[in-house]
Structures are given as C-alpha cells and as structure tokens.
Design a protein around this motif. Structure first.
Motif, PDB file in Angstrom:
ATOM      1  N   ARG A  10       0.610  -1.398  -0.111  1.00  0.00           N
ATOM      2  CA  ARG A  10      -0.006  -0.227   0.053  1.00  0.00           C
ATOM      3  C   ARG A  10       0.977   1.191   0.010  1.00  0.00           C
ATOM      4  O   ARG A  10       0.538   2.151  -0.664  1.00  0.00           O
ATOM      5  N   GLY A  11       2.028   1.109   0.688  1.00  0.00           N
ATOM      6  CA  GLY A  11       2.880   2.293   0.813  1.00  0.00           C
ATOM      7  C   GLY A  11       3.539   2.861  -0.148  1.00  0.00           C
ATOM      8  O   GLY A  11       3.930   3.835  -0.744  1.00  0.00           O
ATOM      9  N   ILE A  45       7.981   4.431   8.723  1.00  0.00           N
ATOM     10  CA  ILE A  45       8.034   5.798   9.618  1.00  0.00           C
ATOM     11  C   ILE A  45       6.743   6.338   9.519  1.00  0.00           C
ATOM     12  O   ILE A  45       6.398   6.656  10.667  1.00  0.00           O
ATOM     13  N   VAL A  46       6.003   6.263   8.477  1.00  0.00           N
ATOM     14  CA  VAL A  46       4.703   6.905   8.250  1.00  0.00           C
ATOM     15  C   VAL A  46       3.958   5.878   9.307  1.00  0.00           C
ATOM     16  O   VAL A  46       3.005   6.463  10.103  1.00  0.00           O
ATOM     17  N   ARG A  47       4.007   4.680   9.186  1.00  0.00           N
ATOM     18  CA  ARG A  47       3.151   3.684   9.962  1.00  0.00           C
ATOM     19  C   ARG A  47       3.424   3.932  11.596  1.00  0.00           C
ATOM     20  O   ARG A  47       2.378   4.102  12.005  1.00  0.00           O
ATOM     21  N   ALA A  48       4.593   4.385  12.067  1.00  0.00           N
ATOM     22  CA  ALA A  48       4.795   4.478  13.243  1.00  0.00           C
ATOM     23  C   ALA A  48       4.302   5.857  13.639  1.00  0.00           C
ATOM     24  O   ALA A  48       3.876   5.948  14.676  1.00  0.00           O
ATOM     25  N   PHE A  87       7.038  15.725   8.758  1.00  0.00           N
ATOM     26  CA  PHE A  87       5.262  15.468   8.660  1.00  0.00           C
ATOM     27  C   PHE A  87       4.794  16.906   9.226  1.00  0.00           C
ATOM     28  O   PHE A  87       5.602  17.484  10.303  1.00  0.00           O
ATOM     29  N   GLY A  88       3.864  17.551   8.331  1.00  0.00           N
ATOM     30  CA  GLY A  88       3.139  18.504   9.026  1.00  0.00           C
ATOM     31  C   GLY A  88       3.078  19.720   8.565  1.00  0.00           C
ATOM     32  O   GLY A  88       2.395  20.557   9.019  1.00  0.00           O
ATOM     33  N   SER A  89       3.606  19.846   7.209  1.00  0.00           N
ATOM     34  CA  SER A  89       3.523  21.087   6.626  1.00  0.00           C
ATOM     35  C   SER A  89       3.753  20.868   4.991  1.00  0.00           C
ATOM     36  O   SER A  89       4.522  19.980   4.632  1.00  0.00           O
ATOM     37  N   ASP A  90       2.883  21.624   4.120  1.00  0.00           N
ATOM     38  CA  ASP A  90       3.153  21.661   2.638  1.00  0.00           C
ATOM     39  C   ASP A  90       3.841  22.773   2.347  1.00  0.00           C
ATOM     40  O   ASP A  90       3.888  23.101   1.151  1.00  0.00           O
ATOM     41  N   ASP A  91       4.397  23.531   3.294  1.00  0.00           N
ATOM     42  CA  ASP A  91       5.164  24.703   2.900  1.00  0.00           C
ATOM     43  C   ASP A  91       6.498  24.584   2.053  1.00  0.00           C
ATOM     44  O   ASP A  91       7.318  23.684   2.598  1.00  0.00           O
ATOM     45  N   PRO A  92       6.819  25.346   1.181  1.00  0.00           N
ATOM     46  CA  PRO A  92       7.909  25.211   0.408  1.00  0.00           C
ATOM     47  C   PRO A  92       9.207  25.249   1.203  1.00  0.00           C
ATOM     48  O   PRO A  92      10.281  24.877   0.784  1.00  0.00           O
ATOM     49  N   SER A  93       8.895  26.180   2.303  1.00  0.00           N
ATOM     50  CA  SER A  93      10.196  26.281   2.936  1.00  0.00           C
ATOM     51  C   SER A  93      10.689  24.839   3.680  1.00  0.00           C
ATOM     52  O   SER A  93      11.857  24.855   3.862  1.00  0.00           O
ATOM     53  N   GLN A 143      -3.171   7.410   3.116  1.00  0.00           N
ATOM     54  CA  GLN A 143      -3.314   6.048   2.578  1.00  0.00           C
ATOM     55  C   GLN A 143      -2.944   5.088   3.451  1.00  0.00           C
ATOM     56  O   GLN A 143      -3.492   4.230   3.358  1.00  0.00           O
ATOM     57  N   LEU A 144      -2.057   5.495   4.561  1.00  0.00           N
ATOM     58  CA  LEU A 144      -1.897   4.246   5.443  1.00  0.00           C
ATOM     59  C   LEU A 144      -2.701   4.596   6.965  1.00  0.00           C
ATOM     60  O   LEU A 144      -2.105   4.277   7.618  1.00  0.00           O
ATOM     61  N   GLY A 145      -3.786   5.054   6.698  1.00  0.00           N
ATOM     62  CA  GLY A 145      -4.610   5.132   7.711  1.00  0.00           C
ATOM     63  C   GLY A 145      -4.690   6.370   8.620  1.00  0.00           C
ATOM     64  O   GLY A 145      -5.439   6.235   9.610  1.00  0.00           O
TER      65      GLY A 145
END
Ligand code: AMP
Length: 425
Positions: free
Chosen positions: A52-53, A86-89, A132-138, A292-294
C-alpha cells in the motif's frame, strides 16, 4: 565446507566500519542541528504496508521484496525502504497529535532482491530523513538543505541536487495521458518492462536505463509544462529558497523516482565520483501517504541516502583509513604484573581512554611489536622486578622517551598527566 555470506549481503569489517562511524557522527551533528530526532523502526513489517505504501507497480513491490510467511502464516517482508515504516509509526503512535511539525532521522539496513553489482546490494544501509506536518515550500527547501549540508560536511566532492516537480493528483493524470499518447505509437521500440509500464504507470518509462527507451524519453513531453498553478507556484518557491541558500541545483524533468507516493517536489543528490550508480540520495514530497496508510491527511517529505555509496566516495578520497586510536598499551611480564596490569587497564578505560592489554604472556619484544601494530601512543611496561620496587615504566612510542612512575593508588592519574601534559589538555 566453508559457509559464506549471502550474495549481495556484505560484512562491514572494522577497517571500513570506521568510515561508517564517521558518517554516523556527521549525521547526528547535522540532522540534530535541524531539529530532527532519531527514530528506530523494526526490520520486518506486514507485507501489505509496503504494497500500500510504496505502490503495487513499483519495481520494489513487483520484484524485489524479501517476503515470507512466519509460523502463524502471516505474510511479512524485510523492509525495502524506511518511509512506509516511519509513516506507519507516525500514525500508530498518533505523533500527529502534537500538532507540531515532526522531523525524524533514521539509519539501518534495507533489503531488496536486486542484481548485485558495484554500489548495488541486497542488504544495504540507508540514512533516512522524514518530516510531517507542513506543505510549505520552506520545508522542502530545508529538507534539501539538510541533505546538501550533510554531504558537504562529509566533503563529498561535486555534489549537485537534481530537482523536479511531479505535480499532484490534479495535474499529473493529464500529463500521464499525454505521455501515454506519445509512447503508444512507439511501443515496438520500448523494452518489455516499459511496454507494461505504458499501461500501468507511464511516468516510470522516463526513468528507464535501456538505451532505446531513454532516447525516446528524452524527446517526450516535459512534465514542467503540465503542472497546475498550485504546483508551479510551490515549485518556484522551493527553487527560490534554494537559490537564497546558495545550493547548486539543476532541473531534471526526467527524474520521476522509483516510488509511487511522490507528489510535487522530488530530488536526488548526485556525486561526480560515482560511476553509473551516481545517485547518493533521493527523495521527495508524499502528501497523500499518511492518509493512505490510515492516518489523517497530513503532508510529508523526506529522502533516503545509501551508506555504501557514501563510503565508496569517501574511500576514493582517503586512500588509507586513519589508524584506530589506542592511547595506552599495557605490556606485562609475569603473573603478578598481569594482575596489576589488568586492573590498571580498567582504571584507564574508566577515565575514558582507549586501552589495550596484552592477553598472551609473550616476550617484552613481542609485546612492544604488538603495541606498534595497534598504533599505541604510550605503553606501560610492568615487570616483576619493577613491581617489587613499586614502579612501572611509561614509554612514549613516538619519541621513545621513558619515565618511571610509582605503582600506587595514583598511578592511573599520573599516566594520564604524562600522556596529556596540562598545557595541551
Ligand atoms: P531509493 O530508496 O531507491 O530512493 O534509494 C535511495 C538511495 O539508496 C539511493 O540513492 C542509493 O544511494 C541507495 N540505494 C538504493 N538501492 C540500493 C541498493 N540496492 N544498494 C545500495 N544502495 C542502494
């Protein structure tokens, strides 16, 4: 019969592991300066995590995973990469609940059933960075900066960052359609893998190393011209920050990366010192993956770097590895001297110095030879005769100077005082 290691899985002997250690040291320094914290994850995961990942149509999932059933019949896989784990964790432990941008680094072995060659193995080690946690280009720019910083701190020569934007679920399907149309009437010239990619994932054709596919890919429509406004603005901002940070980049619209989860910014670090396998690191943004991973819809970005390739580059640079440091070697003659010597070694190590002891009762000449082989800076010579006088001899192996010291409670401190005179401490 001699038992040998499995093809593509290597021993890292002490001669070489000293380089690995240096890399890990720089890794901790650089990544912690960016606020990344270390995360450790299991070597084995449920197979469906990677399916899935990483994506069903990737080479990794299609051909390269070490998958087996455990005794309960559950399908498990040796991790082929770290991001999915790491996403799972991150999801499993609700790390998103902090509301902060969470930044991690990791290093450990990965397993892929690939054809082993120079720079390509079946067990290899990666350093991995994820945020994780921001979609900012910076954040994209800082992540790429951490990679560049790390490689320059290691003095990897000729580092360049190749950049691309793979668009998003809004604009990529349009590009995929155009690409499909372009390759459809050229199918006969494509390799068998690319013919199946054309149906399932035409973007991957751009990445193919087969000469005929590569030539066609060079003339294919350019993804940059199909980006939507959001992706275009995002990518321009990333490039702007990188220019500000004076990080050398070059646009590579052919770089699609082998994993399905990437959106928008993707990048690779290449070094002029590696031949065909010149990519040292690669990564990108994967905004849909946590969901996607829940987990909740939280964006992420990261990269992975091959340790063996870094070691190859560093090996080219320093022909000889620096000798392992040994501060003190303890040579003894006779049973009482050995007992005295072994306790002295324990005290010296407690002070934090590297101390080697001569385990086998050999002649003094043989022990001095061993001290030289170990690159000892000093040798303590403890003989029965000297002990009777409550003394030992301390020899500077470089200058050959010798001093006699009292064999009493303060001996370890006295040795350190001679090894490190106050003005140099
Ligand atoms: P990837 O996870 O495929 O994006 O690869 C990231 C980095 O890991 C590459 O740039 C290489 O440095 C390294 N790498 C990937 N596959 C292998 C392999 N089979 N053997 C050694 N290093 C690898």
């Amino acid at each position: 019969m001699e038992i040998r290691s499995i093809r593509g899985m290597n021993d890292i002997l002490p001669e070489e592991s000293i380089k690995w250690k240096r890399i890990r040291h720089v890794m901790e320094r650089v990544f912690e300066s960016y606020g990344f914290r270390e995360i450790l994850i299991p070597v084995v995961e449920e197979t469906c995590l990677f399916q899935r990942g990483i994506g069903e149509t990737t080479d990794i999932v299609e051909k390269e995973m070490y998958t087996f059933e455990d005794k309960s019949g559950q399908s498990l896989t040796l991790r082929p990469e770290a991001t999915a784990s790491i996403v799972r964790a991150y999801v499993q432990h609700h790390l998103y609940a902090s509301g902060k941008i969470e930044k991690f680094y990791f290093w450990g072995p990965m397993f892929r059933y690939e054809r082993p060659q120079k720079g390509r193995y079946r067990q290899f080690y990666q350093i991995d960075v994820e945020a994780f946690g921001s979609d900012d280009p910076s954040l994209d720019a800082e992540i790429i900066a951490s990679l560049y910083d790390f490689l320059t701190r290691l003095q990897v020569p000729g580092v360049a960052i190749e950049l691309n934007s793979l668009g998003c679920p809004n604009c990529r399907p349009g590009y995929q359609k155009v690409l499909k149309e372009y390759f459809s009437d050229k199918q006969a010239a494509l390799c068998p893998d690319c013919r199946s990619r054309l149906v399932r994932n035409p973007l991957r054709i751009l990445d193919c190393k087969v000469e005929t596919c590569h030539e066609l890919a060079m003339k294919a429509p350019n993804i940059q011209e199909f980006l939507c406004e959001t992706c275009k603005t995002h990518f321009e901002a990333v490039q702007g920050y990188l220019t500000e940070l004076k990080i050398p980049t070059r646009l590579n619209p052919m770089m699609v990366r082998g994993l399905d989860y990437y959106v928008q910014t993707t990048f690779e670090a290449v070094s002029e010192n590696l031949g065909a396998q010149n990519a040292v690191a690669g990564g990108g943004r994967y905004d849909g993956l946590v969901k996607q991973l829940g987990g909740p819809d939280i964006p992420g970005i990261g990269y992975a770097m091959g340790m063996e390739r870094l070691v190859m580059i560093l090996k080219e640079m320093e022909k000889e590895s620096p000798p392992w440091p040994c501060d003190l070697f303890i040579a003894t003659l006779g049973g009482r001297a050995r007992r005295f010597g072994i306790t002295l070694a324990a005290k010296i190590r407690k002070i934090g110095k590297v101390c080697e002891f001569s385990y086998e009762p050999k002649s003094l000449k043989a022990q001095m030879k061993l001290a030289n082989r170990l690159n000892a800076k000093f040798t303590a010579i403890i003989g029965e005769e000297e002990l009777r006088r409550e003394e030992i001899i301390l020899r500077n192996m470089r200058t050959k100077e010798q001093v006699t010291l009292p064999a009493n409670e303060t001996l370890a401190d006295k040795i350190i005082a001679v090894m490190e005179p106050r003005e140099t401490r």
